[in-house]
Design a protein around this motif. Structure first.
Motif, PDB file in Angstrom:
ATOM      1  N   ALA A 116       0.839  -1.205   0.000  1.00  0.00           N
ATOM      2  CA  ALA A 116       0.000   0.000   0.000  1.00  0.00           C
ATOM      3  C   ALA A 116       0.872   1.253   0.000  1.00  0.00           C
ATOM      4  O   ALA A 116       0.571   2.233  -0.676  1.00  0.00           O
ATOM      5  N   ILE A 117       1.970   1.208   0.770  1.00  0.00           N
ATOM      6  CA  ILE A 117       2.885   2.337   0.880  1.00  0.00           C
ATOM      7  C   ILE A 117       4.319   1.803   0.910  1.00  0.00           C
ATOM      8  O   ILE A 117       4.627   0.870   1.654  1.00  0.00           O
ATOM      9  N   TRP A 118       5.164   2.415   0.103  1.00  0.00           N
ATOM     10  CA  TRP A 118       6.603   2.177   0.178  1.00  0.00           C
ATOM     11  C   TRP A 118       7.219   3.362   0.907  1.00  0.00           C
ATOM     12  O   TRP A 118       6.792   4.504   0.722  1.00  0.00           O
ATOM     13  N   GLU A 119       8.246   3.100   1.695  1.00  0.00           N
ATOM     14  CA  GLU A 119       8.977   4.146   2.414  1.00  0.00           C
ATOM     15  C   GLU A 119      10.466   3.936   2.186  1.00  0.00           C
ATOM     16  O   GLU A 119      10.937   2.799   2.086  1.00  0.00           O
ATOM     17  N   THR A 120      11.219   5.031   2.111  1.00  0.00           N
ATOM     18  CA  THR A 120      12.673   4.950   2.067  1.00  0.00           C
ATOM     19  C   THR A 120      13.259   6.247   2.591  1.00  0.00           C
ATOM     20  O   THR A 120      12.527   7.207   2.846  1.00  0.00           O
ATOM     21  N   HIS A 121      14.565   6.289   2.770  1.00  0.00           N
ATOM     22  CA  HIS A 121      15.284   7.452   3.298  1.00  0.00           C
ATOM     23  C   HIS A 121      16.519   7.695   2.434  1.00  0.00           C
ATOM     24  O   HIS A 121      17.064   6.753   1.857  1.00  0.00           O
ATOM     25  N   THR A 122      16.976   8.940   2.416  1.00  0.00           N
ATOM     26  CA  THR A 122      18.269   9.235   1.808  1.00  0.00           C
ATOM     27  C   THR A 122      18.807  10.535   2.385  1.00  0.00           C
ATOM     28  O   THR A 122      18.027  11.430   2.728  1.00  0.00           O
ATOM     29  N   PRO A 123      20.128  10.642   2.522  1.00  0.00           N
ATOM     30  CA  PRO A 123      20.703  11.892   3.019  1.00  0.00           C
ATOM     31  C   PRO A 123      20.512  13.022   1.991  1.00  0.00           C
ATOM     32  O   PRO A 123      20.446  12.774   0.783  1.00  0.00           O
ATOM     33  N   CYS A 124      20.453  14.246   2.483  1.00  0.00           N
ATOM     34  CA  CYS A 124      20.227  15.401   1.605  1.00  0.00           C
ATOM     35  C   CYS A 124      21.324  15.593   0.561  1.00  0.00           C
ATOM     36  O   CYS A 124      21.049  16.067  -0.532  1.00  0.00           O
ATOM     37  N   GLY A 154      17.716   6.442  12.223  1.00  0.00           N
ATOM     38  CA  GLY A 154      18.838   6.551  11.299  1.00  0.00           C
ATOM     39  C   GLY A 154      20.178   6.470  11.991  1.00  0.00           C
ATOM     40  O   GLY A 154      20.272   6.569  13.222  1.00  0.00           O
ATOM     41  N   PRO A 155      21.236   6.312  11.195  1.00  0.00           N
ATOM     42  CA  PRO A 155      22.585   6.299  11.762  1.00  0.00           C
ATOM     43  C   PRO A 155      22.963   7.702  12.220  1.00  0.00           C
ATOM     44  O   PRO A 155      22.382   8.688  11.777  1.00  0.00           O
ATOM     45  N   SER A 156      23.947   7.781  13.099  1.00  0.00           N
ATOM     46  CA  SER A 156      24.413   9.095  13.535  1.00  0.00           C
ATOM     47  C   SER A 156      25.452   9.608  12.556  1.00  0.00           C
ATOM     48  O   SER A 156      26.069   8.835  11.825  1.00  0.00           O
ATOM     49  N   SER A 157      25.655  10.928  12.543  1.00  0.00           N
ATOM     50  CA  SER A 157      26.651  11.492  11.639  1.00  0.00           C
ATOM     51  C   SER A 157      28.056  11.059  12.034  1.00  0.00           C
ATOM     52  O   SER A 157      28.976  11.163  11.239  1.00  0.00           O
ATOM     53  N   ASP A 158      28.229  10.545  13.260  1.00  0.00           N
ATOM     54  CA  ASP A 158      29.528   9.994  13.651  1.00  0.00           C
ATOM     55  C   ASP A 158      29.813   8.713  12.869  1.00  0.00           C
ATOM     56  O   ASP A 158      30.959   8.397  12.581  1.00  0.00           O
ATOM     57  N   ASP A 159      28.767   7.973  12.533  1.00  0.00           N
ATOM     58  CA  ASP A 159      28.916   6.710  11.820  1.00  0.00           C
ATOM     59  C   ASP A 159      28.881   6.893  10.304  1.00  0.00           C
ATOM     60  O   ASP A 159      29.488   6.128   9.570  1.00  0.00           O
ATOM     61  N   PHE A 160      28.162   7.890   9.839  1.00  0.00           N
ATOM     62  CA  PHE A 160      27.877   8.029   8.412  1.00  0.00           C
ATOM     63  C   PHE A 160      27.822   9.517   8.109  1.00  0.00           C
ATOM     64  O   PHE A 160      26.844  10.171   8.432  1.00  0.00           O
ATOM     65  N   PRO A 161      28.872  10.082   7.510  1.00  0.00           N
ATOM     66  CA  PRO A 161      28.885  11.520   7.276  1.00  0.00           C
ATOM     67  C   PRO A 161      27.711  11.964   6.403  1.00  0.00           C
ATOM     68  O   PRO A 161      27.294  11.255   5.490  1.00  0.00           O
ATOM     69  N   GLY A 162      27.185  13.133   6.703  1.00  0.00           N
ATOM     70  CA  GLY A 162      26.140  13.710   5.871  1.00  0.00           C
ATOM     71  C   GLY A 162      24.729  13.285   6.190  1.00  0.00           C
ATOM     72  O   GLY A 162      23.793  13.738   5.542  1.00  0.00           O
ATOM     73  N   VAL A 163      24.527  12.413   7.178  1.00  0.00           N
ATOM     74  CA  VAL A 163      23.170  11.951   7.454  1.00  0.00           C
ATOM     75  C   VAL A 163      22.460  12.775   8.516  1.00  0.00           C
ATOM     76  O   VAL A 163      21.335  12.466   8.875  1.00  0.00           O
ATOM     77  N   ASP A 164      23.131  13.832   8.997  1.00  0.00           N
ATOM     78  CA  ASP A 164      22.433  14.675   9.963  1.00  0.00           C
ATOM     79  C   ASP A 164      21.304  15.442   9.282  1.00  0.00           C
ATOM     80  O   ASP A 164      20.398  15.929   9.946  1.00  0.00           O
ATOM     81  N   GLU A 165      21.326  15.523   7.959  1.00  0.00           N
ATOM     82  CA  GLU A 165      20.213  16.069   7.187  1.00  0.00           C
ATOM     83  C   GLU A 165      19.786  15.012   6.187  1.00  0.00           C
ATOM     84  O   GLU A 165      20.565  14.599   5.331  1.00  0.00           O
ATOM     85  N   ALA A 166      18.542  14.566   6.310  1.00  0.00           N
ATOM     86  CA  ALA A 166      18.052  13.482   5.463  1.00  0.00           C
ATOM     87  C   ALA A 166      16.551  13.637   5.227  1.00  0.00           C
ATOM     88  O   ALA A 166      15.870  14.344   5.969  1.00  0.00           O
ATOM     89  N   PHE A 167      16.088  12.988   4.178  1.00  0.00           N
ATOM     90  CA  PHE A 167      14.679  12.981   3.849  1.00  0.00           C
ATOM     91  C   PHE A 167      14.099  11.577   4.042  1.00  0.00           C
ATOM     92  O   PHE A 167      14.792  10.579   3.824  1.00  0.00           O
ATOM     93  N   ARG A 168      12.828  11.537   4.409  1.00  0.00           N
ATOM     94  CA  ARG A 168      12.056  10.296   4.377  1.00  0.00           C
ATOM     95  C   ARG A 168      11.042  10.465   3.254  1.00  0.00           C
ATOM     96  O   ARG A 168      10.401  11.510   3.131  1.00  0.00           O
ATOM     97  N   PHE A 169      10.932   9.451   2.431  1.00  0.00           N
ATOM     98  CA  PHE A 169      10.041   9.458   1.279  1.00  0.00           C
ATOM     99  C   PHE A 169       8.957   8.414   1.460  1.00  0.00           C
ATOM    100  O   PHE A 169       9.188   7.375   2.083  1.00  0.00           O
ATOM    101  N   GLU A 170       7.796   8.652   0.867  1.00  0.00           N
ATOM    102  CA  GLU A 170       6.748   7.644   0.786  1.00  0.00           C
ATOM    103  C   GLU A 170       6.204   7.636  -0.629  1.00  0.00           C
ATOM    104  O   GLU A 170       6.157   8.667  -1.306  1.00  0.00           O
ATOM    105  N   LYS A 171       5.766   6.457  -1.025  1.00  0.00           N
ATOM    106  CA  LYS A 171       5.052   6.310  -2.303  1.00  0.00           C
ATOM    107  C   LYS A 171       3.781   5.534  -2.027  1.00  0.00           C
ATOM    108  O   LYS A 171       3.824   4.380  -1.591  1.00  0.00           O
ATOM    109  N   LEU A 172       2.642   6.177  -2.272  1.00  0.00           N
ATOM    110  CA  LEU A 172       1.348   5.508  -2.143  1.00  0.00           C
ATOM    111  C   LEU A 172       1.102   4.735  -3.418  1.00  0.00           C
ATOM    112  O   LEU A 172       1.189   5.284  -4.515  1.00  0.00           O
ATOM    113  N   MET A 173       0.750   3.479  -3.251  1.00  0.00           N
ATOM    114  CA  MET A 173       0.536   2.633  -4.429  1.00  0.00           C
ATOM    115  C   MET A 173      -0.933   2.630  -4.823  1.00  0.00           C
ATOM    116  O   MET A 173      -1.803   2.906  -4.059  1.00  0.00           O
TER     117      MET A 173
END
Length: 173
Positions: A116-124, A154-173
């Motif tokens: 019904a809904i897909w969700e994902t994340h990605t850093p800005c 999400g991971p911390s920016s200590d673990d993964f640079p650049g993830v302190d700003e990120a988006f969450r996406f959804e797609k309604l099917m």
């Protein structure tokens, strides 16, 4: 590349170490391009990948082009809610730009038609990912995470640079 056949296969247990290395190489390329040399250890960490790949509902998929391994995905499927997530998605760096990612995403949608809904994340900083999810695949940005409102999952920016700003996406099917 439009005539290439893109299919999916469940990753075999003996393929998981190679799968993880290829995913980490693909993710590292974007981080190195944006931030320079990687911090110690692979991105994402082996621990994060193992946790995602063994979580309840996790399905580890190989993306194949004419039978050749060109990428992969880890999805989490919830048969009770049909709210599913794309946890990791990659196309091998040397395969970028040929439309394989879009064909692979369409194949994932077809593989899980009850979604019904897909969700994902990605850093800005991952502008190419943002373009792909929003302009190609039809996702909508539904949440923005930053230093004042961190992603609780999400991971911390200590673990993964650049993830302190990120988006969450959804797609309604």
């Amino acid at each position: 590349m439009t005539d290439k056949l893109v299919t999916l296969a469940i990753a075999e247990p003996e393929d998981l170490p190679a799968f993880k290395r290829e995913l980490q190489d693909a993710f590292a390329a974007a981080v190195i391009e944006e931030f320079g040399p990687l911090p110690a250890g692979p991105i994402p960490s082996d621990q994060d990948l193992d946790q995602s790949m063994t979580a309840a509902g996790a399905v580890v998929l190989r993306i194949l082009c004419d039978g050749r391994k060109v990428g992969g995905a880890v999805v989490s499927i919830n048969d009770a809610t049909n709210r599913n997530s794309l946890d990791f998605f990659f196309i091998s760096v040397n395969e970028h730009g040929g439309g394989l990612g879009y064909k692979a995403w369409l194949a994932i949608e077809q593989m899980f038609p009850k979604t019904a809904i897909w969700e994902t994340h990605t850093p800005c900083f991952e502008k190419r990912n943002i373009h792909f999810y929003v302009n190609k695949c039809g996702f909508k940005i539904v949440e923005f995470f930053n230093a004042r409102r961190p992603d609780p999952h999400g991971p911390s920016s200590d673990d993964f640079p650049g993830v302190d700003e990120a988006f969450r996406f959804e797609k309604l099917m």
